[in-house]
Motif scaffolding. Sequence first.
Motif, PDB file in Angstrom:
ATOM      1  N   SER A 151       0.826  -1.149   0.110  1.00 45.16           N
ATOM      2  CA  SER A 151       0.015   0.062  -0.191  1.00 45.16           C
ATOM      3  C   SER A 151       0.678   1.360  -0.071  1.00 45.16           C
ATOM      4  O   SER A 151       0.556   2.304  -0.800  1.00 45.16           O
ATOM      5  CB  SER A 151      -0.881  -0.088   1.085  1.00 45.16           C
ATOM      6  N   ASP A 152       1.832   1.523   0.720  1.00 45.34           N
ATOM      7  CA  ASP A 152       2.732   2.577   0.958  1.00 45.34           C
ATOM      8  C   ASP A 152       3.463   2.729  -0.531  1.00 45.34           C
ATOM      9  O   ASP A 152       3.553   3.988  -0.968  1.00 45.34           O
ATOM     10  CB  ASP A 152       3.553   2.409   1.917  1.00 45.34           C
ATOM     11  N   SER A 153       4.075   1.826  -0.941  1.00 48.27           N
ATOM     12  CA  SER A 153       4.615   1.772  -2.239  1.00 48.27           C
ATOM     13  C   SER A 153       3.698   2.279  -3.289  1.00 48.27           C
ATOM     14  O   SER A 153       4.049   2.935  -4.311  1.00 48.27           O
ATOM     15  CB  SER A 153       5.444   0.431  -2.698  1.00 48.27           C
ATOM     16  N   LEU A 157       3.410   5.683  -5.690  1.00 48.28           N
ATOM     17  CA  LEU A 157       3.721   5.631  -7.115  1.00 48.28           C
ATOM     18  C   LEU A 157       2.713   6.203  -7.864  1.00 48.28           C
ATOM     19  O   LEU A 157       2.838   6.968  -8.734  1.00 48.28           O
ATOM     20  CB  LEU A 157       3.798   4.077  -7.508  1.00 48.28           C
ATOM     21  N   VAL A 158       1.487   6.121  -7.202  1.00 52.37           N
ATOM     22  CA  VAL A 158       0.246   6.954  -7.919  1.00 52.37           C
ATOM     23  C   VAL A 158       0.523   8.229  -7.729  1.00 52.37           C
ATOM     24  O   VAL A 158       0.272   9.123  -8.858  1.00 52.37           O
ATOM     25  CB  VAL A 158      -0.894   6.433  -7.039  1.00 52.37           C
ATOM     26  N   THR A 159       0.849   8.867  -6.684  1.00 54.74           N
ATOM     27  CA  THR A 159       1.236  10.413  -6.389  1.00 54.74           C
ATOM     28  C   THR A 159       2.375  10.459  -7.361  1.00 54.74           C
ATOM     29  O   THR A 159       2.113  11.696  -8.033  1.00 54.74           O
ATOM     30  CB  THR A 159       1.851  10.463  -5.061  1.00 54.74           C
ATOM     31  N   GLU A 193       9.774  -5.846  -4.451  1.00 56.66           N
ATOM     32  CA  GLU A 193       8.900  -6.239  -3.280  1.00 56.66           C
ATOM     33  C   GLU A 193       8.080  -7.662  -3.675  1.00 56.66           C
ATOM     34  O   GLU A 193       7.985  -8.610  -3.094  1.00 56.66           O
ATOM     35  CB  GLU A 193       8.173  -5.313  -2.686  1.00 56.66           C
ATOM     36  N   ILE A 194       7.371  -7.396  -4.967  1.00 55.90           N
ATOM     37  CA  ILE A 194       6.752  -8.494  -5.276  1.00 55.90           C
ATOM     38  C   ILE A 194       7.603  -9.927  -5.440  1.00 55.90           C
ATOM     39  O   ILE A 194       7.072 -11.053  -5.125  1.00 55.90           O
ATOM     40  CB  ILE A 194       5.844  -8.105  -6.653  1.00 55.90           C
TER      41      ILE A 194
END
Lengths: 356, 317
Positions: A151-153, A157-159, A193-194
């Motif tokens: 969620s944080d990453s 990324l969206v921002t 991370e994935i």
Amino acid sequence: MTTEWFRAAMSSVSVVLTEDRVQQRHAGALKLAGEADRYMVAQLVALGFESQLDSSAESSVRSLIREGDPTFPESGGNAEFKVLSAEALRLLLGGRRQVAKVAALALACSSLQGALDYHRCPGLTNLAVNYLSDRESTTTRIRPFAKLDLSDSQRLLVTQVQAVGNALASSEFSAAQSTLGEASESLETVLHEIETWTGVAASRFQAAQTNFSQAIESVIWMASKSSRQLQKPLREMDASAIAVAIGVDVFGFKKLNLGPPTLHDLVNGAIGSVRASDTLSMSTLRVNEDVHDLLGAHIPTGLAAALTPVLSMFMPDHAPRPVSRGLEEMELTVYDGALQILREIQLTAVLEDAEL
Amino acid sequence: MTELLMAGGESLSIEDSEAITADEDTHVVLLAGPHSCGKTTLIAAIYDMFFDGPVNSYNFAGSRTLPGFERRAFLARTVSDSPAPGAERTSLAEQNRFLHLRVCFGVSGEETVQQAVSPVVESGRERVNPAIEAERESIEEPSREPVVSRLGGNERFRNLLVADWSGEIFERLLNSREYAQTQDVLKACHHFAVLLDCERILDQSDRHKVLAEANVLIRSCLDSGIMKDGISCSVILSKWDLLRPRSAARRFVTEAQSQLENLFASRFGELRVFRTAAVTRSPNPAVPEGFGLRELLRFWVEYDMPLPDVGSSNPSS
């Protein structure tokens, strides 16, 4: 940190022991425990059961000790050498290195599951047996998967992508270019991370699958009450052959991964607790044809022969080895015999480079 | 008389001895007793036993102090025909110095000779024990294959480093417990051996003093706190041939023995009493020359100090 045993043992090989010497020698043992490979570890174990080291092994071990303790002699000091060997093995069993398993297996085999002591080191072989039991009771425990939380990453990324869009909309190309770089790094982080999570998940899934299939195989084997290798019911075999058949079969489907169901459960399940307590003698073991057929593929060579009291009796040269001394007079239960055979086969495998 | 004590000859210093203890199983024996109680004669007699071949199935396998043994044995032999057998006294200069004896056991004679090709055997500068010489002469070239190190294998060798405290040290220890703490050899020993002189026990007026001295000596050494844990104690009744059966002196010895055992057995790894006669003054079938020495040697060679269990061994620093 040194123990009472180490001080007493050093004291027994010194006329007047100084604190400096204790610390120097202990540094040598620490280095040995920290860096010895599986073959060196096996040699250290063999040394404690009256087997002789070959010169090249001695030279390698001395070099390692001297990296930790430059005052240790390049030759001689053999009584101290044995103390350091025992201490290195003790340190290994208390540490996290994978080769500790080799030390534990070799000590358990050579001592007939703790019945004998390592040279001037009471209790070391029991430490090894306990190490194996502890490991085996936890080895099939699979740690739960941690949930993948991006969620944080993702938010970052969206921002950053939105910032790129805004910059392009207002024709601020240089700002867009810089923000795009940051977004690219964030994307890389997310993908990493994935990837990490997937790797962990896959290995745990694989371990779980292995355990599951081994458990199924164990149950089927137990229910069959037969030797897989010989395709013969266990009830038609004598105590010696049963012990060997169990050791060989269990290694066949569990390799080094001996978790629940325990060997004890398997033996009792396959032949019942009464027969598990039957005794076998080494003299009958040696002449049993089934035993010879079963062990054909597991006869040790080289270093393993010095550490496997039972299997080494079946070597073609029939040369008596120090490790087998006194074995002829011993009587083992079927369970003890199966455990000893299994451990010896496991040890032979790890000394032939099996994965630890 | 001034003596030169040379390493590799007369006796070994603590520093010289370290190389031996670090290399092979070694037991350090400390002999304590007043002067003339028979310490030196005892050592010489043990060495002499190897003249006739293996002792207790132990073969002689070398010594770094052959001249030291030889001198003691020579003196013991030359006076053995005299009415009062004895050997040269240990001088104060020899404190904290050791005689070295290496034995080999559990192998055939032929193997023993092979194995006796040892760097610890000094070339003979003096006349040496013929059994030892014979072994030397029959030594063959060691096999060149396969290449194995000296490490490991059957533990067939055992070294004894024997120190004997001079009578002067004994006297000082009786008068000062603190003096024991200054004795390095006390820190080093695996076997603490106390000699009780049966010749003095014969004398009714002296026998209680003999026992009292032994008591004080053992207590002083134990209370010094510098001895290793688990060492053994050999109480050696020397000149046993002098005591007649069923005599008052014999009864005293029995009482003394149980008193020492009651007082000190629990403070040692093991305490044993040995009745010995290194040399005898007159033929006595019941107590022949060398009486009790084989048992004593076996104890020194084979008793191992127990070590703590490594599994329950606590950190010590």
